[in-house]
Every structure is written in C-alpha cells, then in structure tokens.
Enzyme design. Structure first.
Site, PDB file in Angstrom:
ATOM      1  CG  HIS A  47      -2.077   0.937   1.116  1.00 37.73           C
ATOM      2  ND1 HIS A  47      -2.035   2.256   1.501  1.00 37.73           N
ATOM      3  CD2 HIS A  47      -3.331   0.730   0.664  1.00 37.73           C
ATOM      4  CE1 HIS A  47      -3.219   2.817   1.312  1.00 37.73           C
ATOM      5  NE2 HIS A  47      -4.021   1.903   0.811  1.00 37.73           N
ATOM      6  CB  ILE A  53      -0.479   6.305   0.818  1.00 38.96           C
ATOM      7  CG1 ILE A  53       0.081   7.153  -0.322  1.00 38.96           C
ATOM      8  CG2 ILE A  53      -1.561   7.071   1.588  1.00 38.96           C
ATOM      9  CD1 ILE A  53      -0.920   7.417  -1.430  1.00 38.96           C
ATOM     10  N   GLY A  56      -5.937   5.071   5.430  1.00 40.99           N
ATOM     11  CA  GLY A  56      -6.849   5.830   6.277  1.00 40.99           C
ATOM     12  C   GLY A  56      -7.500   4.983   7.346  1.00 40.99           C
ATOM     13  CB  VAL A  57      -8.954   1.554   7.334  1.00 43.58           C
ATOM     14  CG1 VAL A  57      -7.782   0.708   6.899  1.00 43.58           C
ATOM     15  CG2 VAL A  57      -9.891   0.796   8.236  1.00 43.58           C
ATOM     16  CD  GLU A  61      -7.488  -0.629  15.235  1.00 40.52           C
ATOM     17  OE1 GLU A  61      -7.164  -1.143  16.325  1.00 40.52           O
ATOM     18  OE2 GLU A  61      -8.654  -0.697  14.782  1.00 40.52           O
TER      19      GLU A  61
END
Length: 145
Positions: A47, A53, A56-57, A61
């Site tokens: 990723h 990057i 976002g998840v 978290e």
C-alpha cells in the site's frame, strides 16, 4: 506513557499496535498520543510499493486504540482486569491529506460521552499542525475472562 505501559491497556502487538507513546492523559477528558509512521511497516509492501501511503483505515484504528487507552484509564482498569474495548462504530470520518513514511501522527481524542460499558469520543489525527483525519468513535467494553 511508554510502549511497555501502553501494552497494559491494549491487547494489540506488532504489527497492529498503533500507539507508540502517550504524551498526555486526563481521565474522563482527553488523551494525546503518538504513532510514528516508518517505511519498514509491513503495510507498505502492498500500500503502495511505488508510492507508500499509510491507509486511512489504520489512522482510524490508531484513534480507536488511543480511545481504548482513555476508556481504560477513565475506568481505572487495565487488561489484567479482564476487560477489552472494541471499536463499535465511526461517524463523520473525514480525511484531509495523505500520511506517508517519516510522518508522526499526533492522535488527539476527547470524551464526548462515557457510560458504563461504552465510550463516545471525538478523534483528530495531525501531522505537524495539519489535520489529516477526524472521526467520531464509539468503543464498547466487553468482559473477556
């Protein structure tokens, strides 16, 4: 609070422990914590390999884990007491900019509503002074032993 003390409140371990240090903690009010983003994290192999990057998840978290530490401290409990906090919901989550290796996320979480078995909080993640993510989080307590 250093990483060894953090592990008294969060069941997560590498590679999924998303809080490296707690800078400020006021039970029943707020927490300020740090997550260092490094290129050697396993997530960056996929990723994305050419343009890494931080997902976002995982920012959400990290905010949820900071919320869990805040909830435990607000209840004067730790993992040793047989409880755990789960992320039960998010609302109004927004991402403002990308987070990349070398960044340091500052996680700021404030209590909105703390009840017997759940915490509603407002979380914001910053890199330097730039807001990168905001979210309303709900964490639910569960007895595990």
């Amino acid at each position: 609070m250093d990483i060894l003390e953090i592990q008294n409140y969060l069941p997560h371990r590498y590679p999924f422990l998303m809080v490296d240090r707690v800078l400020e903690l006021v039970p029943n009010e707020r927490i300020v914590a740090i997550k260092n983003i490094t290129i050697n994290e396993p997530i960056f192999t996929g990723h994305f390999p050419v343009t890494p990057i931080f997902p976002g998840v995982l920012i959400v978290e990290a905010l949820a884990q900071a919320s869990g530490i805040l909830a435990f401290n607000s209840r004067d409990r730790s993992l040793n007491d047989g409880y755990i906090y789960f992320l039960a919901g998010t609302d109004k989550t927004r991402f403002k900019r990308q987070v990349v290796p070398g960044d340091q996320l500052r996680l700021e979480v404030e209590v909105v509503n703390l009840r017997a078995h759940w915490l509603k909080s407002s979380g914001k993640a910053f890199v330097d002074d730039a807001l990168v993510c905001s979210s309303m989080l709900t964490c639910a307590e569960q007895k595990v032993s």
